[in-house]
Design a protein around this motif. Structure first.
Motif, PDB file in Angstrom:
ATOM      1  N   GLU A 224       0.869  -1.173   0.134  1.00  0.00           N
ATOM      2  CA  GLU A 224       0.141  -0.043  -0.123  1.00  0.00           C
ATOM      3  C   GLU A 224       0.870   1.059  -0.114  1.00  0.00           C
ATOM      4  OE1 GLU A 224      -3.497   2.500   2.746  1.00  0.00           O
ATOM      5  OE2 GLU A 224      -3.125   0.192   3.291  1.00  0.00           O
ATOM      6  N   LEU A 225       0.596   2.027  -0.959  1.00  0.00           N
ATOM      7  CA  LEU A 225       1.193   3.545  -1.061  1.00  0.00           C
ATOM      8  C   LEU A 225       0.292   4.338   0.293  1.00  0.00           C
ATOM      9  CD1 LEU A 225       3.272   5.015  -2.543  1.00  0.00           C
ATOM     10  CD2 LEU A 225       1.690   5.987  -3.939  1.00  0.00           C
ATOM     11  N   ARG A 226       0.930   4.979   0.995  1.00  0.00           N
ATOM     12  CA  ARG A 226       0.431   5.455   2.160  1.00  0.00           C
ATOM     13  C   ARG A 226       0.891   7.056   1.681  1.00  0.00           C
ATOM     14  NH1 ARG A 226      -1.343   2.069   6.197  1.00  0.00           N
ATOM     15  NH2 ARG A 226      -0.603   0.346   6.113  1.00  0.00           N
ATOM     16  N   ASP A 227       2.082   7.916   1.657  1.00  0.00           N
ATOM     17  CA  ASP A 227       2.508   8.730   1.465  1.00  0.00           C
ATOM     18  C   ASP A 227       1.901   9.012  -0.496  1.00  0.00           C
ATOM     19  OD1 ASP A 227       3.255  11.274   0.597  1.00  0.00           O
ATOM     20  OD2 ASP A 227       5.026  10.349   0.784  1.00  0.00           O
ATOM     21  N   THR A 228       0.601   9.326  -0.328  1.00  0.00           N
ATOM     22  CA  THR A 228      -0.384  10.258  -2.341  1.00  0.00           C
ATOM     23  C   THR A 228       0.358  11.694  -1.793  1.00  0.00           C
ATOM     24  OG1 THR A 228      -2.071  10.220  -0.374  1.00  0.00           O
ATOM     25  CG2 THR A 228      -1.149   8.187  -1.577  1.00  0.00           C
ATOM     26  N   SER A 229       1.402  12.089  -1.220  1.00  0.00           N
ATOM     27  CA  SER A 229       1.351  13.996  -1.103  1.00  0.00           C
ATOM     28  C   SER A 229       1.643  14.711  -2.712  1.00  0.00           C
ATOM     29  CB  SER A 229       2.202  14.274   0.120  1.00  0.00           C
ATOM     30  OG  SER A 229       3.996  13.754  -0.416  1.00  0.00           O
ATOM     31  N   GLU A 230       1.013  16.172  -2.515  1.00  0.00           N
ATOM     32  CA  GLU A 230       1.812  16.446  -4.343  1.00  0.00           C
ATOM     33  C   GLU A 230       2.669  16.391  -4.518  1.00  0.00           C
ATOM     34  OE1 GLU A 230      -0.603  16.924  -6.301  1.00  0.00           O
ATOM     35  OE2 GLU A 230      -2.160  16.137  -5.451  1.00  0.00           O
ATOM     36  N   ASP A 231       3.969  15.704  -3.095  1.00  0.00           N
ATOM     37  CA  ASP A 231       5.101  16.862  -3.642  1.00  0.00           C
ATOM     38  C   ASP A 231       5.993  14.967  -4.461  1.00  0.00           C
ATOM     39  OD1 ASP A 231       5.422  18.690  -2.610  1.00  0.00           O
ATOM     40  OD2 ASP A 231       6.322  17.856  -0.677  1.00  0.00           O
ATOM     41  N   LEU A 232       5.161  14.059  -4.246  1.00  0.00           N
ATOM     42  CA  LEU A 232       5.395  12.695  -4.700  1.00  0.00           C
ATOM     43  C   LEU A 232       5.260  12.806  -6.106  1.00  0.00           C
ATOM     44  CD1 LEU A 232       7.029  10.183  -3.850  1.00  0.00           C
ATOM     45  CD2 LEU A 232       4.764   9.213  -3.539  1.00  0.00           C
ATOM     46  N   PHE A 233       3.652  13.473  -6.972  1.00  0.00           N
ATOM     47  CA  PHE A 233       4.092  13.240  -8.157  1.00  0.00           C
ATOM     48  C   PHE A 233       3.882  14.636  -8.703  1.00  0.00           C
ATOM     49  CE2 PHE A 233       1.213  10.315  -5.620  1.00  0.00           C
ATOM     50  CZ  PHE A 233       1.822   9.056  -6.775  1.00  0.00           C
ATOM     51  N   ALA A 234       4.110  15.317  -8.118  1.00  0.00           N
ATOM     52  CA  ALA A 234       4.606  17.326  -8.922  1.00  0.00           C
ATOM     53  C   ALA A 234       5.428  16.869 -10.179  1.00  0.00           C
ATOM     54  CB  ALA A 234       5.138  17.531  -7.724  1.00  0.00           C
ATOM     55  N   VAL A 235       5.147  17.913 -11.079  1.00  0.00           N
ATOM     56  CA  VAL A 235       5.253  18.019 -12.164  1.00  0.00           C
ATOM     57  C   VAL A 235       6.121  19.013 -12.187  1.00  0.00           C
ATOM     58  CG1 VAL A 235       4.503  18.312 -15.333  1.00  0.00           C
ATOM     59  CG2 VAL A 235       3.700  16.040 -13.349  1.00  0.00           C
ATOM     60  N   LYS A 236       7.153  19.252 -11.995  1.00  0.00           N
ATOM     61  CA  LYS A 236       7.939  20.992 -11.809  1.00  0.00           C
ATOM     62  C   LYS A 236       8.215  21.214 -13.279  1.00  0.00           C
ATOM     63  CE  LYS A 236       9.879  18.663  -7.727  1.00  0.00           C
ATOM     64  NZ  LYS A 236      11.628  18.694  -7.240  1.00  0.00           N
ATOM     65  N   THR A 237       8.531  19.895 -14.659  1.00  0.00           N
ATOM     66  CA  THR A 237       8.377  20.666 -16.051  1.00  0.00           C
ATOM     67  C   THR A 237       7.895  20.058 -16.352  1.00  0.00           C
ATOM     68  OG1 THR A 237      10.510  21.348 -15.262  1.00  0.00           O
ATOM     69  CG2 THR A 237      10.004  21.495 -17.649  1.00  0.00           C
TER      70      THR A 237
END
Length: 437
Positions: A224-237
């Protein structure tokens, strides 16, 4: 000897009729008659990580670290439009983050192979051409002791035609498990299911390449993926669409309109079968239109399929451009062949055939036995001595020495067949014998 697999009823999605159930003599198992759409939905809810699924972290290890068909796929998934993939292989690697409408993609290599995409689809979208199967009607039998129950679609008419809507989906059990999916451009088998929350997820995935060479992937990590924060999936560019690698399936008509260079093919001679006809080769291009990957699919002359795959790699198409973006293509490439017969495969009879057989009570007879039922049969044996086929063959003349075997021996359960050697080379061969029932 491998265990016999119980086969459930097979029904056509095109609404024809029930084809077959367990062979005679096998116990008939009770099952639930389920319509096609319901069976597909239930299988996805049970065995797909992304259908009504919870966030997960998965690692799939492909092959045995021997190039080119090996690699590793890591997936961090929070939702269908919110995930990260990191895949590594000897010829192509990719890091891709999808967050809503935003995409970041970094590629190493200019061509995304189909065999890698098969494994990615198996995790994220196990029935990628699901629209070809839904809404077609038909039923399938599901039950705890039914291990292979399939739905099939086949729109081909009059032989080889466009096969974009060809394929089948197979299930096992009552829930059911999604056992395999096969279409023109995608084929995966699922096995070794284990619990993951309320789901049962396959830990072993199989696909094949070229001439049905098998590649196996193992899901070594699933949690299970417990950390689903935006930082993990942030599209910086954000990566522009023209720098992303995408693939479109095109019809025969479309690919024929894009042919830039169709090579002249000098077809080799064959040992038997048709000398003129057609074959379909699965072909996949890069974004320039050059064919980079081929696989067997269908042929009027199986002996020419390997050669046809190699020749298909010589095809060059104009790039497929959609909304200003060049895309990879995959297609059913139809090749017309003309050949000739040379060095026909030997048909062994009598004493010559008997020399090839061991491990069973095969014997020569000059007269057809008066008691019991006897059927003339033709067998096919490959260069390794493996029995590859059995069918009705030429009748054996009364008075001519013929090889007589029992029916189960002809099926290869006890008989062993030696390779047939000619001038130091092993040959594929046929044999004409009698089978007593």
């Amino acid at each position: 000897m491998p265990q016999l697999r119980l086969v459930a009823c097979l029904l056509l999605l095109t609404g024809v009729s029930q084809i077959s159930c367990q062979p005679p003599g096998f116990p008939q198992f009770q099952g639930e008659r389920v319509d096609a759409d319901t069976a597909i939905s239930r299988a996805l809810i049970t065995t797909s990580l992304t259908e009504e699924g919870k966030p997960f972290h998965a690692v799939l290890v492909i092959g045995n670290a021997k190039p080119p068909y090996s690699g590793r796929i890591e997936v961090l998934w929070a939702a269908k439009q919110k995930y990260k993939i990191v895949l590594v292989s000897p010829t192509f690697s990719q890091t891709r983050i999808v967050n809503g409408e935003e995409v970041m993609e970094a590629d190493s290599g200019d061509y995304y192979p189909r065999w890698i995409e098969n494994f990615v689809d198996a995790i994220l979208d196990p029935i990628p051409m699901i629209g070809n199967f839904r809404g077609r009607g038909g039923f399938v039998m599901l039950g705890p002791q039914i291990t292979n129950s399939c739905l099939r679609r086949d729109d081909r008419r009059n032989g080889i035609t466009d096969v974009t809507t060809w394929g089948d989906i197979c299930f096992s059990g009552s829930k059911p498990h999604l056992q395999s999916v096969l279409t023109m451009n995608y084929g995966v088998e699922f096995a070794d299911w284990k619990s993951f929350g309320k789901k049962e997820i396959a830990r072993t995935y199989k696909t094949d390449v070229r001439d049905y060479q098998e590649i196996v992937g193992h899901l070594t990590t699933l949690e299970e993926l417990r950390d689903t924060s935006e930082d993990l999936f942030a599209v910086k560019t954000r990566t522009p669409a023209d720098r992303q690698i995408t693939t479109a399936f095109v019809s025969t008509q479309k690919e024929e309109s894009l042919v830039e260079n169709a090579p002249t093919i000098d077809w080799p001679a064959v040992h038997e079968g048709k000398t003129e006809g057609y074959m379909i080769v699965y072909a996949r291009t890069d974004r320039t239109g050059q064919v980079r990957e081929t696989a067997k699919h269908n042929s009027d002359q199986p002996g020419l399929e390997d050669f046809g795959m190699e020749q298909a790699l010589r095809y060059k198409f104009k790039p497929l451009v959609v909304d200003g973006v060049a895309m990879q293509m995959e297609m059913p490439l139809v090749l017309h062949f003309t050949s000739k017969i040379a060095d026909p495969l030997p048909m062994l009879t009598g004493t010559e055939l008997l020399k090839q057989i061991s491990g069973c009570d095969a014997k020569l007879v000059s007269e057809i036995p008066s008691s019991g039922r006897v059927t003339p049969t033709s067998i096919a044996v490959n260069e390794e001595g493996k029995l590859t086929g059995e069918g009705y063959g030429p009748k054996v003349d009364v008075g001519s020495p013929a090889v007589l075997v029992k029916v189960n021996l002809a099926l290869g359960l006890d008989c062993h067949f030696a390779p047939f050697m000619r001038n130091g080379t092993a040959w594929y061969y046929h044999g004409a014998l009698l089978v007593s029932h």
